[in-house]
Scaffold this motif. Structure first.
Motif, PDB file in Angstrom:
ATOM      1  N   THR A 129      -5.804   8.122   8.667  1.00 24.46           N
ATOM      2  CA  THR A 129      -5.499   7.003   9.560  1.00 24.46           C
ATOM      3  C   THR A 129      -6.674   6.040   9.559  1.00 24.46           C
ATOM      4  O   THR A 129      -7.803   6.434   9.848  1.00 24.46           O
ATOM      5  CB  THR A 129      -5.222   7.481  10.991  1.00 24.46           C
ATOM      6  OG1 THR A 129      -4.193   8.466  10.986  1.00 24.46           O
ATOM      7  CG2 THR A 129      -4.802   6.313  11.876  1.00 24.46           C
ATOM      8  N   THR A 130      -6.425   4.769   9.229  1.00 23.01           N
ATOM      9  CA  THR A 130      -7.484   3.766   9.183  1.00 23.01           C
ATOM     10  C   THR A 130      -7.806   3.264  10.585  1.00 23.01           C
ATOM     11  O   THR A 130      -7.124   3.577  11.554  1.00 23.01           O
ATOM     12  CB  THR A 130      -7.065   2.578   8.311  1.00 23.01           C
ATOM     13  OG1 THR A 130      -6.051   1.819   9.011  1.00 23.01           O
ATOM     14  CG2 THR A 130      -6.503   3.034   6.969  1.00 23.01           C
ATOM     15  N   ARG A 138      -7.240   0.456  11.688  1.00 24.89           N
ATOM     16  CA  ARG A 138      -6.149  -0.388  12.165  1.00 24.89           C
ATOM     17  C   ARG A 138      -4.896   0.410  12.486  1.00 24.89           C
ATOM     18  O   ARG A 138      -3.875  -0.139  12.868  1.00 24.89           O
ATOM     19  CB  ARG A 138      -5.808  -1.458  11.128  1.00 24.89           C
ATOM     20  CG  ARG A 138      -6.933  -2.438  10.855  1.00 24.89           C
ATOM     21  CD  ARG A 138      -6.497  -3.542   9.898  1.00 24.89           C
ATOM     22  NE  ARG A 138      -5.443  -4.342  10.484  1.00 24.89           N
ATOM     23  CZ  ARG A 138      -4.213  -4.423   9.992  1.00 24.89           C
ATOM     24  NH1 ARG A 138      -3.853  -3.713   8.947  1.00 24.89           N
ATOM     25  NH2 ARG A 138      -3.320  -5.203  10.558  1.00 24.89           N
ATOM     26  N   ASP A 153      -3.243   2.113  10.195  1.00 19.58           N
ATOM     27  CA  ASP A 153      -2.443   2.279   8.987  1.00 19.58           C
ATOM     28  C   ASP A 153      -2.591   3.696   8.449  1.00 19.58           C
ATOM     29  O   ASP A 153      -3.634   4.343   8.643  1.00 19.58           O
ATOM     30  CB  ASP A 153      -2.886   1.281   7.908  1.00 19.58           C
ATOM     31  CG  ASP A 153      -2.675  -0.160   8.335  1.00 19.58           C
ATOM     32  OD1 ASP A 153      -1.708  -0.412   9.064  1.00 19.58           O
ATOM     33  OD2 ASP A 153      -3.483  -1.022   7.941  1.00 19.58           O
ATOM     34  N   LYS A 154      -1.560   4.167   7.735  1.00 17.52           N
ATOM     35  CA  LYS A 154      -1.579   5.527   7.202  1.00 17.52           C
ATOM     36  C   LYS A 154      -1.234   5.488   5.710  1.00 17.52           C
ATOM     37  O   LYS A 154      -0.061   5.591   5.334  1.00 17.52           O
ATOM     38  CB  LYS A 154      -0.605   6.423   7.970  1.00 17.52           C
ATOM     39  CG  LYS A 154      -0.985   6.599   9.443  1.00 17.52           C
ATOM     40  CD  LYS A 154      -0.029   7.519  10.167  1.00 17.52           C
ATOM     41  CE  LYS A 154      -0.290   8.965   9.838  1.00 17.52           C
ATOM     42  NZ  LYS A 154      -1.575   9.431  10.382  1.00 17.52           N
ATOM     43  N   PRO A 155      -2.243   5.303   4.849  1.00 17.68           N
ATOM     44  CA  PRO A 155      -1.974   5.300   3.415  1.00 17.68           C
ATOM     45  C   PRO A 155      -1.442   6.660   2.968  1.00 17.68           C
ATOM     46  O   PRO A 155      -1.817   7.690   3.526  1.00 17.68           O
ATOM     47  CB  PRO A 155      -3.347   5.016   2.793  1.00 17.68           C
ATOM     48  CG  PRO A 155      -4.332   5.413   3.841  1.00 17.68           C
ATOM     49  CD  PRO A 155      -3.679   5.137   5.152  1.00 17.68           C
ATOM     50  N   GLY A 176      -6.255   1.764  -1.272  1.00 23.16           N
ATOM     51  CA  GLY A 176      -6.766   0.968  -0.167  1.00 23.16           C
ATOM     52  C   GLY A 176      -8.245   0.652  -0.319  1.00 23.16           C
ATOM     53  O   GLY A 176      -8.688  -0.476  -0.057  1.00 23.16           O
ATOM     54  N   GLU A 223       2.465  -9.247  12.330  1.00 17.96           N
ATOM     55  CA  GLU A 223       1.369  -8.293  12.160  1.00 17.96           C
ATOM     56  C   GLU A 223       0.239  -8.985  11.415  1.00 17.96           C
ATOM     57  O   GLU A 223       0.460  -9.738  10.471  1.00 17.96           O
ATOM     58  CB  GLU A 223       1.843  -7.070  11.387  1.00 17.96           C
ATOM     59  CG  GLU A 223       0.783  -5.980  11.282  1.00 17.96           C
ATOM     60  CD  GLU A 223       1.310  -4.717  10.631  1.00 17.96           C
ATOM     61  OE1 GLU A 223       0.522  -3.770  10.469  1.00 17.96           O
ATOM     62  OE2 GLU A 223       2.499  -4.687  10.276  1.00 17.96           O
ATOM     63  N   PHE A 235      -2.433  -9.020   8.839  1.00 13.69           N
ATOM     64  CA  PHE A 235      -2.892  -8.342   7.640  1.00 13.69           C
ATOM     65  C   PHE A 235      -4.316  -8.806   7.375  1.00 13.69           C
ATOM     66  O   PHE A 235      -4.558  -9.806   6.723  1.00 13.69           O
ATOM     67  CB  PHE A 235      -1.979  -8.669   6.462  1.00 13.69           C
ATOM     68  CG  PHE A 235      -0.603  -8.100   6.614  1.00 13.69           C
ATOM     69  CD1 PHE A 235      -0.355  -6.766   6.328  1.00 13.69           C
ATOM     70  CD2 PHE A 235       0.433  -8.879   7.097  1.00 13.69           C
ATOM     71  CE1 PHE A 235       0.916  -6.228   6.477  1.00 13.69           C
ATOM     72  CE2 PHE A 235       1.709  -8.351   7.252  1.00 13.69           C
ATOM     73  CZ  PHE A 235       1.945  -7.021   6.948  1.00 13.69           C
ATOM     74  N   ASN A 250      -8.753  -7.395   7.387  1.00 15.65           N
ATOM     75  CA  ASN A 250      -9.710  -6.295   7.446  1.00 15.65           C
ATOM     76  C   ASN A 250     -10.493  -6.286   8.744  1.00 15.65           C
ATOM     77  O   ASN A 250     -11.326  -5.429   8.969  1.00 15.65           O
ATOM     78  CB  ASN A 250     -10.677  -6.399   6.254  1.00 15.65           C
ATOM     79  CG  ASN A 250      -9.973  -6.095   4.952  1.00 15.65           C
ATOM     80  OD1 ASN A 250      -9.304  -5.078   4.835  1.00 15.65           O
ATOM     81  ND2 ASN A 250     -10.109  -6.981   3.975  1.00 15.65           N
ATOM     82  N   PRO A 292     -10.440  -5.352  12.377  1.00 20.33           N
ATOM     83  CA  PRO A 292      -9.537  -4.439  13.083  1.00 20.33           C
ATOM     84  C   PRO A 292      -9.407  -4.707  14.579  1.00 20.33           C
ATOM     85  O   PRO A 292      -9.084  -3.818  15.330  1.00 20.33           O
ATOM     86  CB  PRO A 292     -10.233  -3.091  12.854  1.00 20.33           C
ATOM     87  CG  PRO A 292     -11.682  -3.449  12.858  1.00 20.33           C
ATOM     88  CD  PRO A 292     -11.786  -4.805  12.206  1.00 20.33           C
ATOM     89  N   GLU A 294      -3.895  -6.507  16.551  1.00 28.43           N
ATOM     90  CA  GLU A 294      -2.798  -6.046  15.720  1.00 28.43           C
ATOM     91  C   GLU A 294      -1.785  -7.139  15.389  1.00 28.43           C
ATOM     92  O   GLU A 294      -1.122  -7.088  14.354  1.00 28.43           O
ATOM     93  CB  GLU A 294      -2.039  -4.907  16.416  1.00 28.43           C
ATOM     94  CG  GLU A 294      -2.890  -3.708  16.767  1.00 28.43           C
ATOM     95  CD  GLU A 294      -3.380  -3.733  18.194  1.00 28.43           C
ATOM     96  OE1 GLU A 294      -2.809  -3.016  19.047  1.00 28.43           O
ATOM     97  OE2 GLU A 294      -4.342  -4.484  18.469  1.00 28.43           O
TER      98      GLU A 294
END
Length: 288
Positions: free
Chosen positions: A49-50, A52, A54-56, A65, A248, A250, A252, A254, A257
């Motif tokens: 989990t980043t 932000r 996000d879950k790559p 990523g 949202e 996009f 870097n 954080p 949102e």
């Protein structure tokens, strides 16, 4: 045959060295701009989990990523990764608390993150990271204000959104940051690789965004931001007011949102997790 206490302690020390080496390898991969080397410390199906949220998807997503980061905003930067604590849950499982700081090649810190990870011993490798949750520490408002924000209104409605963020496009963010830190004692808590600076008075964050010489964005006030407690309810209210659906972000950075717009086209950010910055001074009173 049972291990003696000395043998068991020696084995634990060896395991701890292997676990700490994972973070050293991540730092080595970061310094080399090698996303594959960085991602090799995670299991194929790692739950990552980043900052932000996000879950790559597993190791391949982590590699993709970070390749984008190394080729983009964090090119040439250095990662200082520090394991704070290791707690063994069994012979082949442990939790790890870690802190990381990303700095420019010249040593200027850009951002600091905290992470909680789960590591496990695997047949192919002494230890790998099975789960990893990363975050940028955000300040907690003064205790009194925090309690007020968490309490629902008398009619049961969600807590009122709070204005917590202002952003200015600046020709010289460093010079402007020096002004606000020296005159108003604001605290610089983050720098972007392009030199944009982020400050806080402990309650409101101020973003000083570097102006791009070839861009058409004017200098001066750019946007503001609300700290909200219920994203879905806020979206519903915005839709009912006839404004465009929030998008949202996009980015870097954080610290928010979503980006939204009022009826006259003024931009503002929406964040449920907060906008970052230092903790307010002890004993300070809450401010709206």
């Amino acid at each position: 045959m049972h291990q003696t206490d000395g043998t068991h302690a020696a084995a634990r020390d060896d395991d701890t060295r292997h676990i700490r080496a994972l973070w050293a390898e991540m730092a080595r991969g970061w310094a080399a701009g090698d996303a594959a080397l960085f991602a090799a410390n995670f299991t194929e199906d790692c739950d990552f989990t980043t900052v932000r949220g996000d879950k790559p998807p597993g190791r391949s997503g982590i590699e993709a990523g970070h390749a984008a980061l190394f080729d983009g905003p964090y090119a040439g930067t250095v990662l200082d990764a520090r394991v704070v604590a290791v707690r063994f849950l069994g012979p082949d499982l442990a939790t790890v608390e870690a802190e990381s700081t990303v700095s420019t090649p010249g040593g200027e810190p850009l951002t600091t993150t905290h992470a909680l990870a789960v590591v496990e011993r695997t047949p192919q490798h002494p230890w790998l990271i099975r789960a990893f949750h990363n975050m940028i520490p955000a300040p907690r408002p003064a205790q009194r204000e925090a309690e007020n924000e968490k309490e629902p209104a008398a009619d049961g409605a969600a807590a009122r959104p709070r204005l917590r963020h202002l952003a200015i496009v600046a020709r010289d963010p460093e010079k402007l940051a020096d002004f606000y830190t020296s005159v108003f004692a604001m605290e610089l808590f983050h720098r972007d690789p392009d030199g944009s600076c982020f400050l806080s008075d402990g309650h409101l964050s101020l973003a000083l965004i570097r102006h791009q010489l070839d861009g058409d964005t004017p200098v001066g006030m750019n946007h503001f931001g609300f700290h909200i407690t219920d994203t879905a309810a806020t979206f519903e209210a915005l839709t009912a007011a006839g404004t465009p659906q929030p998008a949202e972000r996009f980015t870097n950075r954080p610290f928010a949102e979503y980006r939204a717009m009022d009826p006259e086209g003024n931009w503002f950010d929406l964040s449920e997790h907060g906008f970052g910055g230092p903790r307010p001074p002890s004993g300070s009173s809450g401010r709206s």
